[in-house]
Design an enzyme around this catalytic site. Structure first.
Site, short mmCIF file in Angstrom:
data_model
loop_
_atom_site.label_atom_id
_atom_site.label_comp_id
_atom_site.label_asym_id
_atom_site.label_seq_id
_atom_site.Cartn_x
_atom_site.Cartn_y
_atom_site.Cartn_z
N GLY A 163 0.83 -1.21 0.00
CA GLY A 163 0.00 0.00 0.00
C GLY A 163 0.86 1.25 0.00
N ASP A 165 2.16 -1.73 -4.55
CA ASP A 165 0.83 -1.11 -4.48
C ASP A 165 -0.01 -1.63 -5.65
OD1 ASP A 165 -0.33 1.63 -2.92
OD2 ASP A 165 -1.32 1.14 -4.83
N ASP A 198 -1.27 -7.10 -6.39
CA ASP A 198 -2.21 -7.35 -5.29
C ASP A 198 -1.55 -8.24 -4.24
OD1 ASP A 198 -5.76 -8.13 -5.30
OD2 ASP A 198 -4.29 -8.31 -3.67
N TYR A 226 -14.38 -3.04 8.72
CA TYR A 226 -12.99 -2.57 8.79
C TYR A 226 -12.47 -2.69 10.21
CZ TYR A 226 -9.31 1.08 8.72
OH TYR A 226 -8.14 1.79 8.85
#
Ligand code: AKB
Length: 343
Positions: free
Chosen positions: A10, A35, A54, A154
């Site tokens: 990320g 990323d 991914d 989340y």
């Protein structure tokens, strides 16, 4: 020989930008950035290498471990809270299964090179779940062990990953005949809402603060989706990056726990509006609460008790609300949009 590296997933996100800059300055490790999107041009000189893909792609992860010896992982890739509510199963797959695969990869890497792999995990205040506004006000600055009843996918994902990290660090293969520690050295921070001057947030429920500031800098009206009285802890991005680095560098024997709160300032949405108007007097800011999203914010704590982080690894924020606005956010954002308008 595989090159020893730190892996940042990320990397193109809000935290990744600041972290890459910080790690480059430290010059003590080569960084590979991963990323879903190509790494921003400006970030590429900060990386030994970068790749697009991914974290769930087994082929890709297999290529990484064949080429590099991973000694640290900063796992920043995640679907944030609002976005995760629209695709909860995908959120679980990315946020939990993706994290488990990376923790397992860290365990395998530690076995290969014989050193613990530091796994830095950005948890969140979303791991908390206050049942009502009265309970939220009564609770005040919550401790890590309190109110762990998240109401978002989340938050559930973040809490699950905290437990996975603790399991691999202390209990992995506990029934094996050999006393084989996993070699995973998991460390997590429950970040408050983060406000970056350099990147726009995507899909977070705490995004009302950065969205308000950036809209004002662009001269656009902003309808805030939470109530003026809504209050959660926030932090300037440079402090978030500083905290990750400090926790990563803390000797394991100094850590009395593996999940830490950190705090900086906890303004109401109305107080953030006031700061924005001080810098952008023409800003047109209204409050038009979106009930489901506003309700999520009401389940997150007013503030956090970060005394364990201060005691174990010397945490203290550099930016309070005023300094965050006056010395970091407003000058950097104003400069960014002025450059945009001339480009
Ligand atoms: C979000 O709003 O989802 C995140 C967070 C508070 O972890 N910024």
């Amino acid at each position: 020989m595989r090159r020893p590296i730190a892996l940042i997933t990320g990397a193109n996100g809000e935290i990744g930008h600041g972290l890459l800059e910080h790690l480059k300055k430290m010059q003590n490790t080569d960084v590979v950035a991963l990323d879903l999107n190509p790494i921003d041009e400006a970030l590429r000189p900060l990386c030994f290498s970068w790749t697009t893909g991914d974290i769930l792609d087994e082929e890709l992860m297999g290529r990484l471990v064949s080429e590099y010896e991973i000694h640290a992982i900063y796992h920043l890739a995640a679907l944030l809270s609002t976005r995760s509510e629209y695709t909860p199963e995908k959120a679980h797959n990315v946020n939990v299964n993706g994290t488990l695969r990376l923790i397992h990869m860290a365990q395998e890497q530690a076995r290969w090179h014989g050193h613990p792999v530091r796994f830095l995990f950005p948890s969140s205040i979303a791991a908390y779940g206050l049942p009502s506004l009265a309970a939220k006000r009564e609770a005040g600055r919550v401790k890590e062990s309190e109110w762990n009843d998240p109401t978002t996918m989340y938050g559930v994902n973040k809490l699950a990953c905290e437990h996975l990290g603790r399991y691999y660090t202390f209990h992995y293969r506990q029934l094996a005949r050999t006393d084989e520690r996993s070699g995973v050295d998991f460390r997590a921070i429950r970040f408050p809402g983060l406000i970056s001057a350099l990147t726009m947030p995507t899909g977070g429920t705490s995004d009302f603060a950065p969205e308000m500031i950036h809209a004002a800098a662009r001269g656009e009206p902003y309808a805030c989706f939470v109530a003026e009285s809504a209050r959660i802890p926030f932090m300037a991005m440079p402090d978030a990056v500083k905290a990750l680095i400090h926790l990563a560098e803390a000797p394991a024997e100094q850590l009395s726990q593996r999940v830490y709160n950190i705090g900086a300032f906890a303004p109401s949405a109305g107080e953030i509006r006031d700061c924005v108007l001080s810098a952008f007097p023409q800003a047109q800011i209204t409050f038009e609460p979106d009930p489901p999203r506003a309700k999520i914010i009401d389940t997150w704590p007013e503030d956090v008790d970060d005394s364990p982080a201060r005691k174990d690894w010397g945490w203290s924020p550099d930016y309070d609300l005023d300094r965050a606005f006056n010395e970091y956010l407003v000058p950097t954002i104003r400069n960014y949009y002025e450059q945009q308008s001339h480009s």
